[in-house]
Design an enzyme around this catalytic site. Sequence first.
Site, mmCIF file in Angstrom:
data_model
loop_
_atom_site.group_PDB
_atom_site.id
_atom_site.type_symbol
_atom_site.label_atom_id
_atom_site.label_comp_id
_atom_site.label_asym_id
_atom_site.label_seq_id
_atom_site.Cartn_x
_atom_site.Cartn_y
_atom_site.Cartn_z
ATOM 1 C CG ASP A 17 -1.796 1.226 1.326
ATOM 2 O OD1 ASP A 17 -2.419 1.574 0.302
ATOM 3 O OD2 ASP A 17 -1.877 1.865 2.387
ATOM 4 C CB SER A 18 0.215 4.792 -0.605
ATOM 5 O OG SER A 18 -0.960 4.895 0.180
ATOM 6 C CB CYS A 80 -3.166 0.374 -2.523
ATOM 7 S SG CYS A 80 -3.258 2.054 -3.140
ATOM 8 C CD GLU A 163 -0.329 7.167 6.003
ATOM 9 O OE1 GLU A 163 0.761 7.252 6.586
ATOM 10 O OE2 GLU A 163 -0.665 6.166 5.329
ATOM 11 C CB CYS A 195 -9.559 4.568 0.502
ATOM 12 S SG CYS A 195 -7.934 5.076 1.108
ATOM 13 C CG HIS A 197 -5.036 5.169 4.273
ATOM 14 N ND1 HIS A 197 -4.496 4.596 3.158
ATOM 15 C CD2 HIS A 197 -3.995 5.746 4.946
ATOM 16 C CE1 HIS A 197 -3.189 4.821 3.138
ATOM 17 N NE2 HIS A 197 -2.864 5.513 4.217
#
Length: 285
Positions: A17-18, A80, A163, A195, A197
Amino acid sequence: MSDSINTSGRQPIGVFDSGVGGLTVLRHLIHTTTQEEFVYLGDTARVPYGNKSPETIRHYTRQCVNFLLGFDVKAIVIACNTASALALDLARELSPVPVIGMIDPAAKTAVDKTKHGNIGIIGTRATIGSHAYERAINEYAKGVGKSIKVFAKACPLFVPLAEEDFGEHPSSALIAQEYLHEFIEKDIDTLVLGCTHYPLLKNLICSTLPGISLIDCGESATMELSTILNTGNQISNDMHPSVRLFTTDTVHSFSAIAQRCIGLPLPEPIRISQETLEEQGLSGL
Ligand code: DGL
């Protein structure tokens, strides 16, 4: 898929993932497949992917896939949605082992779950702009004879909130209200967290949209991976799951989120340089 190779149960599974978002997928992978070894890459130096162009996202995906292939993995999970929406085809071309994306499994779950046929999708700008979810939902719905309306909305500020581990902060409630209030008028009964996240903000999203079923794409993708490993007789017989974590930059909350998300003691992430990732990416060109 490039030339396929013989793989065995003992090889690890690659996940990328990012940033921290893919940890929400890793949680399901670890708790469902219980005996596997995972190699996780969080491209934290370049998060967010979701505001970048398709060309850049494809370039990053190529590098992450080649990095994971260097561990002789038996499968790759693109944890992701952004990379899945824009570069799943490329990842599958590069990889001799199966590549699981986030979009199709979550789209199927949403269609199966909705009662009224009104589905909401939230994701990054790149994911929403790609219309990958609408395509996957409409195609699957047609196959099962269901009539569906899809309402999609980009929520780019949710990624930095996750994040920064800001899910419980009062400012996040205002942002969630701003992004999500329109779904109440649309009368959706199912919302895809498009997403990885966003499950880190599940409480926030639930309290903004009470009574709406949330689809966690990591859960749906884990079912798909399990089916692939079972069918290929590639389940590991090791006793304990193990994880190796890599990031491309330091992230102050990475270990705390990893620990909380997975619920198991995890090793500190190993930081790799962007040059290393560049070299891996180039080796696959
Ligand atoms: N977690 C990723 C996703 O599922 C990417 C978020 C980002 O880097 O913008 O889309």
